[in-house]
Write a protein that holds these residues in place. Structure first.
Motif, PDB file in Angstrom:
ATOM      1  N   THR A 171       0.836   1.498 -10.823  1.00 32.04           N
ATOM      2  CA  THR A 171       0.815   2.515  -9.492  1.00 32.04           C
ATOM      3  C   THR A 171       1.458   3.238  -9.971  1.00 32.04           C
ATOM      4  O   THR A 171       2.709   3.687 -10.440  1.00 32.04           O
ATOM      5  N   LYS A 172       0.595   4.772  -9.217  1.00 34.48           N
ATOM      6  CA  LYS A 172       0.606   5.858  -9.644  1.00 34.48           C
ATOM      7  C   LYS A 172       1.216   6.506  -8.365  1.00 34.48           C
ATOM      8  O   LYS A 172       0.555   7.245  -7.247  1.00 34.48           O
ATOM      9  N   TYR A 173       2.767   7.434  -8.638  1.00 35.74           N
ATOM     10  CA  TYR A 173       3.164   7.877  -7.180  1.00 35.74           C
ATOM     11  C   TYR A 173       2.851   9.338  -6.501  1.00 35.74           C
ATOM     12  O   TYR A 173       2.786   9.642  -8.304  1.00 35.74           O
ATOM     13  N   GLU A 174       3.716   9.882  -5.987  1.00 36.02           N
ATOM     14  CA  GLU A 174       3.596  11.105  -5.970  1.00 36.02           C
ATOM     15  C   GLU A 174       4.932  11.663  -5.690  1.00 36.02           C
ATOM     16  O   GLU A 174       6.194  10.396  -5.356  1.00 36.02           O
ATOM     17  N   ILE A 175       5.352  13.316  -6.233  1.00 40.41           N
ATOM     18  CA  ILE A 175       6.739  13.448  -5.742  1.00 40.41           C
ATOM     19  C   ILE A 175       6.914  12.986  -4.039  1.00 40.41           C
ATOM     20  O   ILE A 175       5.707  13.474  -2.803  1.00 40.41           O
ATOM     21  N   GLY A 176       8.314  12.937  -3.839  1.00 40.43           N
ATOM     22  CA  GLY A 176       8.708  12.631  -2.349  1.00 40.43           C
ATOM     23  C   GLY A 176       9.385  13.667  -1.788  1.00 40.43           C
ATOM     24  O   GLY A 176       9.955  14.048  -2.617  1.00 40.43           O
ATOM     25  N   GLU A 177       9.897  13.329  -0.681  1.00 37.91           N
ATOM     26  CA  GLU A 177      10.522  14.521  -0.185  1.00 37.91           C
ATOM     27  C   GLU A 177      12.205  14.918  -0.342  1.00 37.91           C
ATOM     28  O   GLU A 177      13.026  15.991  -1.135  1.00 37.91           O
TER      29      GLU A 177
ATOM     30  N   ARG B 135       9.782   9.014  -4.685  1.00 43.36           N
ATOM     31  CA  ARG B 135       8.130   8.763  -5.555  1.00 43.36           C
ATOM     32  C   ARG B 135       7.475   7.521  -4.288  1.00 43.36           C
ATOM     33  O   ARG B 135       8.100   6.536  -3.666  1.00 43.36           O
ATOM     34  N   THR B 136       6.250   8.315  -3.664  1.00 42.92           N
ATOM     35  CA  THR B 136       6.011   7.389  -2.908  1.00 42.92           C
ATOM     36  C   THR B 136       4.099   7.040  -3.353  1.00 42.92           C
ATOM     37  O   THR B 136       3.402   8.035  -4.129  1.00 42.92           O
ATOM     38  N   SER B 137       3.422   6.380  -2.891  1.00 47.39           N
ATOM     39  CA  SER B 137       2.296   6.053  -3.136  1.00 47.39           C
ATOM     40  C   SER B 137       1.928   5.030  -2.339  1.00 47.39           C
ATOM     41  O   SER B 137       2.191   4.357  -1.498  1.00 47.39           O
ATOM     42  N   THR B 138       0.572   5.456  -1.781  1.00 50.63           N
ATOM     43  CA  THR B 138      -0.346   5.051  -0.594  1.00 50.63           C
ATOM     44  C   THR B 138      -1.508   4.111  -1.265  1.00 50.63           C
ATOM     45  O   THR B 138      -2.530   4.651  -1.716  1.00 50.63           O
ATOM     46  N   VAL B 139      -1.173   2.076  -1.023  1.00 49.43           N
ATOM     47  CA  VAL B 139      -2.939   1.929  -1.171  1.00 49.43           C
ATOM     48  C   VAL B 139      -3.358   1.508  -0.023  1.00 49.43           C
ATOM     49  O   VAL B 139      -3.632   1.073   1.196  1.00 49.43           O
TER      50      VAL B 139
ATOM     51  N   VAL C  22      16.654  15.554 -10.202  1.00 50.29           N
ATOM     52  CA  VAL C  22      15.026  15.700 -10.187  1.00 50.29           C
ATOM     53  C   VAL C  22      14.111  16.257 -10.815  1.00 50.29           C
ATOM     54  O   VAL C  22      13.464  15.422 -10.857  1.00 50.29           O
ATOM     55  N   SER C  23      14.229  16.704 -11.831  1.00 50.16           N
ATOM     56  CA  SER C  23      13.604  17.607 -12.580  1.00 50.16           C
ATOM     57  C   SER C  23      12.416  16.401 -13.507  1.00 50.16           C
ATOM     58  O   SER C  23      11.723  16.496 -13.923  1.00 50.16           O
ATOM     59  N   TRP C  24      13.837  15.985 -14.218  1.00 47.21           N
ATOM     60  CA  TRP C  24      13.570  14.563 -15.325  1.00 47.21           C
ATOM     61  C   TRP C  24      12.793  13.157 -14.336  1.00 47.21           C
ATOM     62  O   TRP C  24      11.332  13.051 -15.211  1.00 47.21           O
ATOM     63  N   TYR C  25      12.645  13.564 -12.881  1.00 44.71           N
ATOM     64  CA  TYR C  25      12.545  12.244 -12.211  1.00 44.71           C
ATOM     65  C   TYR C  25      10.897  12.903 -12.174  1.00 44.71           C
ATOM     66  O   TYR C  25      10.082  12.075 -11.991  1.00 44.71           O
ATOM     67  N   ALA C  26      10.603  13.637 -11.597  1.00 49.02           N
ATOM     68  CA  ALA C  26       9.050  15.035 -11.412  1.00 49.02           C
ATOM     69  C   ALA C  26       8.308  14.516 -12.802  1.00 49.02           C
ATOM     70  O   ALA C  26       7.373  14.221 -12.232  1.00 49.02           O
TER      71      ALA C  26
END
Length: 221
Positions: free
Chosen positions: A154-160, A30-34, A135-139
């Motif tokens: 912090t709000k994250y997005e789905i990573g690679e 998971r990623t997040s850009t500040v 991975v589905s539970w994490y997503a």
């Protein structure tokens, strides 16, 4: 089952097993850009084991999670499922290399080899299911927090890393399903044909003259 189909199934399971090994240490689950100015802009990314941050200058800093018991429940469950996935895939790969028809490791007992191949297919499917659930539970938790307007963190997005895990699960389930279908349990029993006690002849019955001539020829010639 065609040996080529079995080999393709093993290759699919092997690629899925390799991709599990790639997904587990991948840092971008998971990623997040500040956003900020040139100096303060940074990217935060996490996986099951650590949290990292990279600033605009390219300097990154990572730290492991300090305590497993302090983690959220879904992270602990995802860790356990991913480790179980590796274990299932390892045994499935070893069994499939013995159970396929073109392998000489299991001897010439094709009934036993078929059962081993079917069991390996089940293990591959268990690998795929464990990966898919993890991975589905994490997503799900990522998307739930992202769309929650009252979430304070912090709000994250789905990573690679999650996409690699999904691809791994699909390949493992597909390969395991093919191997399971190729399982030959040897349930068909082959019954021998009944042997007749006498010889049955078809055709017209021989006349007396023919029988006599035949008798004389067999007796004296």
């Amino acid at each position: 089952m065609d040996p080529i189909v079995e080999v393709v199934a093993v290759i699919l399971g092997f690629i899925g097993w390799i991709m599990v090994g790639v997904a587990i240490p991948n840092r971008y689950w998971r990623t997040s850009t500040v956003d900020g100015n040139v100096i303060t802009t940074s990217t935060i990314y996490e996986n099951l084991w650590m949290s990292c941050a990279t600033d605009s200058t390219g300097v990154s800093n990572c730290r492991d999670f300090p305590s497993m018991l302090a983690l959220n429940g879904y992270i602990q469950a995802s860790r356990a499922l991913m480790i179980a996935s590796v274990v299932f895939g390892t045994f499935g790969l070893l069994g499939s290399l013995i159970g396929i028809q073109c392998s000489k490791a299991g001897g010439e007992n094709y009934v036993l080899k078929g059962r081993i191949a079917g069991t390996s297919g089940v293990l591959f499917m268990l690998q795929g299911l464990c990966t898919m659930v993890a991975v589905s539970w994490y997503a799900f938790n990522i998307t739930q927090n992202f769309f929650d307007p009252y979430y304070p963190g912090t709000k994250y997005e789905i990573g690679e890393g999650l996409y690699i895990g999904w691809c791994s699960a699909v390949l493992a389930i597909a390969g395991g399903a093919v191997l399971t279908c190729s399982c030959k349990l040897g349930t068909e029993e082959k019954y021998p044909l009944p042997h007749a006690r006498g010889t049955v002849y078809s055709g017209p019955a021989p006349t007396r003259s023919m029988a006599a001539s035949t008798y004389g020829r067999n007796a004296y010639v």
